[in-house]
Design an enzyme around this catalytic site. Structure first.
Site, mmCIF file in Angstrom:
data_model
loop_
_atom_site.group_PDB
_atom_site.id
_atom_site.type_symbol
_atom_site.label_atom_id
_atom_site.label_comp_id
_atom_site.label_asym_id
_atom_site.label_seq_id
_atom_site.Cartn_x
_atom_site.Cartn_y
_atom_site.Cartn_z
ATOM 1 N N ARG A 57 0.845 -1.202 0.000
ATOM 2 C CA ARG A 57 0.000 0.000 0.000
ATOM 3 C C ARG A 57 0.875 1.244 0.000
ATOM 4 N NH1 ARG A 57 -4.603 -1.953 4.398
ATOM 5 N NH2 ARG A 57 -5.039 -3.886 3.263
ATOM 6 N N SER A 150 -7.946 -1.367 0.997
ATOM 7 C CA SER A 150 -8.864 -1.732 2.070
ATOM 8 C C SER A 150 -9.619 -0.539 2.662
ATOM 9 C CB SER A 150 -8.065 -2.474 3.150
ATOM 10 O OG SER A 150 -8.906 -2.951 4.137
ATOM 11 N N HIS A 151 -9.393 -0.283 3.933
ATOM 12 C CA HIS A 151 -10.109 0.776 4.640
ATOM 13 C C HIS A 151 -9.431 2.125 4.480
ATOM 14 C CE1 HIS A 151 -6.874 -0.781 6.998
ATOM 15 N NE2 HIS A 151 -6.855 0.336 7.695
ATOM 16 N N ASP A 314 -15.972 -1.859 5.062
ATOM 17 C CA ASP A 314 -14.918 -0.977 4.559
ATOM 18 C C ASP A 314 -14.829 -0.996 3.033
ATOM 19 O OD1 ASP A 314 -13.846 -3.499 4.231
ATOM 20 O OD2 ASP A 314 -11.810 -2.875 4.720
ATOM 21 N N ASP A 316 -13.055 -2.478 0.744
ATOM 22 C CA ASP A 316 -13.059 -3.737 -0.015
ATOM 23 C C ASP A 316 -13.993 -4.775 0.592
ATOM 24 O OD1 ASP A 316 -11.326 -4.084 2.172
ATOM 25 O OD2 ASP A 316 -10.164 -5.627 1.144
ATOM 26 N N ASP A 318 -14.315 -6.310 3.442
ATOM 27 C CA ASP A 318 -13.984 -7.427 4.337
ATOM 28 C C ASP A 318 -14.116 -7.072 5.814
ATOM 29 O OD1 ASP A 318 -11.722 -5.861 4.371
ATOM 30 O OD2 ASP A 318 -10.312 -7.457 3.862
ATOM 31 N N ARG A 319 -14.030 -5.790 6.170
ATOM 32 C CA ARG A 319 -14.191 -5.416 7.585
ATOM 33 C C ARG A 319 -15.653 -5.121 7.894
ATOM 34 N NH1 ARG A 319 -9.245 -1.860 9.825
ATOM 35 N NH2 ARG A 319 -7.573 -3.066 8.877
ATOM 36 N N THR A 381 -1.252 -10.843 13.927
ATOM 37 C CA THR A 381 -2.205 -10.030 13.175
ATOM 38 C C THR A 381 -2.067 -10.304 11.673
ATOM 39 O OG1 THR A 381 -2.213 -8.326 14.848
ATOM 40 C CG2 THR A 381 -2.806 -7.645 12.610
ATOM 41 N N GLU A 400 -10.584 -10.708 14.340
ATOM 42 C CA GLU A 400 -9.513 -9.820 14.772
ATOM 43 C C GLU A 400 -10.115 -8.535 15.307
ATOM 44 O OE1 GLU A 400 -5.747 -10.009 12.281
ATOM 45 O OE2 GLU A 400 -7.312 -10.077 10.785
ATOM 46 N N SER A 402 -9.298 -5.728 14.572
ATOM 47 C CA SER A 402 -9.319 -4.708 13.520
ATOM 48 C C SER A 402 -10.569 -4.839 12.647
ATOM 49 C CB SER A 402 -8.060 -4.819 12.675
ATOM 50 O OG SER A 402 -7.922 -6.142 12.185
ATOM 51 N N LYS A 413 -11.621 -12.352 5.547
ATOM 52 C CA LYS A 413 -12.672 -11.891 6.439
ATOM 53 C C LYS A 413 -13.801 -11.333 5.582
ATOM 54 C CE LYS A 413 -10.108 -7.625 7.511
ATOM 55 N NZ LYS A 413 -8.784 -7.822 6.937
#
Ligand code: G16
Length: 568
Positions: A57, A150-151, A314, A316, A318-319, A381, A400, A402, A413
């Site tokens: 990233r 991601s987020h 989020d 993508d 997954d969260r 993690t 997790e 997160s 996730k």
């Protein structure tokens, strides 16, 4: 977001000489077709291409302003992964953030020149991370390359990233990410099929969510959930990320939930200017619809005016963050509750085989596992560490702190899965607060909060960790994978306070795109919670523990900050 369908690519090589296409016949790498369309560009290594917790990233401008950056990383993926591992087919997609179209062209062209014969892309370009994992598994392709940060925010001033997943649909494990990093450090040549792969029909366009929705149908009783949504009001916020289209399809079309309860379900390259991170700070709109402020405190005495349950995902997809009227559910508690009520979720059948959590996640789920008599595994993690465990234990639940929750239905996730799991475990007439209070009465409460110190000087952060290591009474978390024996060291520094049932953990984030982010994880176990403990707001009651830990680490001296940037 539509992929570029324009004319042939026009790359600027990093160094001046590039070999002519006619000389390239004997360069048929990884089984690429012998034809004149493969061009070889000379290049030189670019520093700092080591993938972090989940992919490489960087600021979007780093990728955009020097196209060689993407070319180099694309070829590193080939040299470190695809060619040696015989990868012939790939899903390429992402969360649709800015620069995804251009990046897709580069990835597809480099992959085609390195022996990848089959490229599968989601129509429209957008696919959530769990949906991509489902697609890899359903199609039996050799892996995925996902364009997402991601987020992290998107847009030209935001972040862009590339991660890759193995043939089991799991985020690449450490040996593969290290091989790609090693390749980036010795890179000399980039191989490009200098034709537009879309025009040449090398790319198969598929629906992004067919495979994923099929998996969700296996996980949940859709008939039961349809009934549930007739009685329980909800709000689902996709934050303009990749979960939106699947959420609309499942929650509105299949489960006939009220479409007006779906917020920001249209993916946008800049996430509508927002920060697509589902927590109390960045999903404040959703939180306020449930009477919550940014600390998770309830702002209303009239909780029955709010919907029953809310969820945000989020960028993508997954969260997830789960909220109810007047209550924020920490991800650690969410995992524990789903474990305790797993028998209500079709995927888990009669009994979970095991649960797992990352080390900094609270130990709430451990208490449930002990009660159920099943193993509870502790990993570093990073979702990639759960992949091997899923091969050994099924059905499997993990999570997790997160904001990650999931199972072995895919190898990522899964935000929408977590919401459907919560809908499945809520009894009729029960509120989220009821669920949490009865859980805490049975198992005790693990008060939990996280402080983030963002974009601090990386060298100063490293010095602080060295200082912590030099202190007595601390433990550093190292991990040996029980399945393949691989090792991960220096995964967080633990301060235990057994007299007060408290623990603090310091860890360096692996998902930032600039400087370093230090995380401080705080928890206190309350075995027999009184009403005041049930009503306590963790971010407030753990402030003393935070001060103790920060002063133990001399954090303000090293980082020049006395207050966190974000508390979740
Ligand atoms: C990624 C990983 C997660 C991990 C998280 C931690 O999440 O997929 O498994 O828990 O990073 O981030 P950090 O290293 O910053 O603490 P995501 O959603 O960003 O891909």
């Amino acid at each position: 977001m539509l992929f570029f369908l324009g004319a042939a690519l026009a790359f600027q090589p990093r160094s001046s000489s590039s070999s002519s296409s006619s000389a390239s016949k004997w360069w048929c790498r990884g089984g690429a077709a012998e034809d004149d369309s493969i061009v070889i560009l000379e290049t030189s290594p670019i520093e700092g291409m080591r993938p972090g917790t989940s992919g490489l990233r960087k600021k979007t401008r780093v990728w955009v302003e020097d196209p060689t950056y993407t070319l180099n990383f694309a070829q590193s993926l080939m040299d470190g992964w695809c060619v040696p591992k015989g990868v012939r087919s790939l899903v390429i997609g992402g969360d649709g953030r800015e620069y995804s179209g251009e990046c897709f062209e580069i990835l597809a062209s480099v992959a085609a020149a390195n022996g990848v014969h089959r490229i599968v892309a989601p129509k429209g370009g957008v696919i959530s991370t769990p949906a991509a994992s489902a697609l890899v598994r359903r199609l039996g392709v050799d892996g995925a390359v996902l364009m997402t940060a991601s987020h992290n925010p998107g847009g030209l001033d935001g972040d862009f990233g590339i991660k890759f997943n193995d043939r089991d649909g799991s985020p690449a494990r450490e040996d593969l990410t290290e091989a790609v990093y090693a390749a980036s450090k010795t890179l000399k040549r980039i191989y490009i099929k200098r034709t537009n792969p879309l025009i040449n029909n090398n790319v198969e366009m598929v629906d992004a969510n067919d495979a994923y929705v099929a998996v969700l149908r296996e996980c949940f009783d859709f008939e039961f959930l349809r009934e549930k949504l007739r009685r329980a009001s909800f709000v689902f916020d996709a934050m303009h990320g990749a979960a939106g289209p699947a959420a609309r399809r499942v929650l509105a079309d299949e489960l006939q939930g009220d479409p007006s309860c779906l917020l920001r379900c249209d993916p946008r390259p800049d996430f509508g200017g927002g920060h697509p991170d589902p927590n109390l700070k960045w999903a404040a709109d959703l939180a306020s619809r449930f009477g919550l402020d940014s600390t998770g405190s309830s702002t209303s005495n009239f909780e029955d005016i709010f919907p029953v349950i809310g969820c945000a995902c989020d960028g993508d997809g997954d969260r997830n963050m789960i909220v109810g009227a007047g209550i924020f559910v920490t991800p650690s508690d969410s995992l524990a509750v789903l474990a305790a009520r797993a028998h209500k979720i079709r995927w888990f059948g009669r009994k979970l085989a095991a649960v797992a959590r990352s080390m900094p996640t609270s130990r709430a789920v451990d208490r449930v596992a002990a009660h159920l008599g099943i193993p509870c595994l502790e990993t570093p993690t990073g979702w990639k560490y759960f992949g091997n465990l899923m091969e050994r234990y099924s059905p499997f639940l993990c999570g997790e702190e997160s904001f990650g929750t999931g199972a072995d239905h895919v190898r990522e996730k899964d935000g929408l899965w977590a919401f459907l799991a919560w809908l499945s475990i809520l009894d009729d007439g029960e509120t989220v607060k009821d669920v949490m209070h009865s859980h805490w009465r049975q198992f005790g409460r693990d008060l939990y909060a996280r402080y983030d110190f963002e974009e601090v000087d990386a060298a100063s952060a490293a010095e602080m960790f060295d200082f912590l290591r030099s202190r007595d009474g601390v433990e550093e978390f190292d991990y040996t994978d029980p399945v393949d024996g691989s090792r991960a060291t220096r995964q967080g520094i633990i301060l235990d306070f057994p007299d007060t049932n408290e623990r603090a953990v310091f860890r360096l984030s692996g998902t930032g795109s600039a400087g370093a982010t230090v995380r401080l994880y705080l928890e206190r176990y309350v075995p027999n919670p009184a009403q005041k403990d049930l009503d306590a707001v963790p971010a407030i009651v753990l402030a003393d523990l935070a001060r103790t830990a920060m002063s133990f680490a001399r954090l303000p001296d090293f980082l020049g900050k006395s207050d966190p940037d974000v508390v979740t």
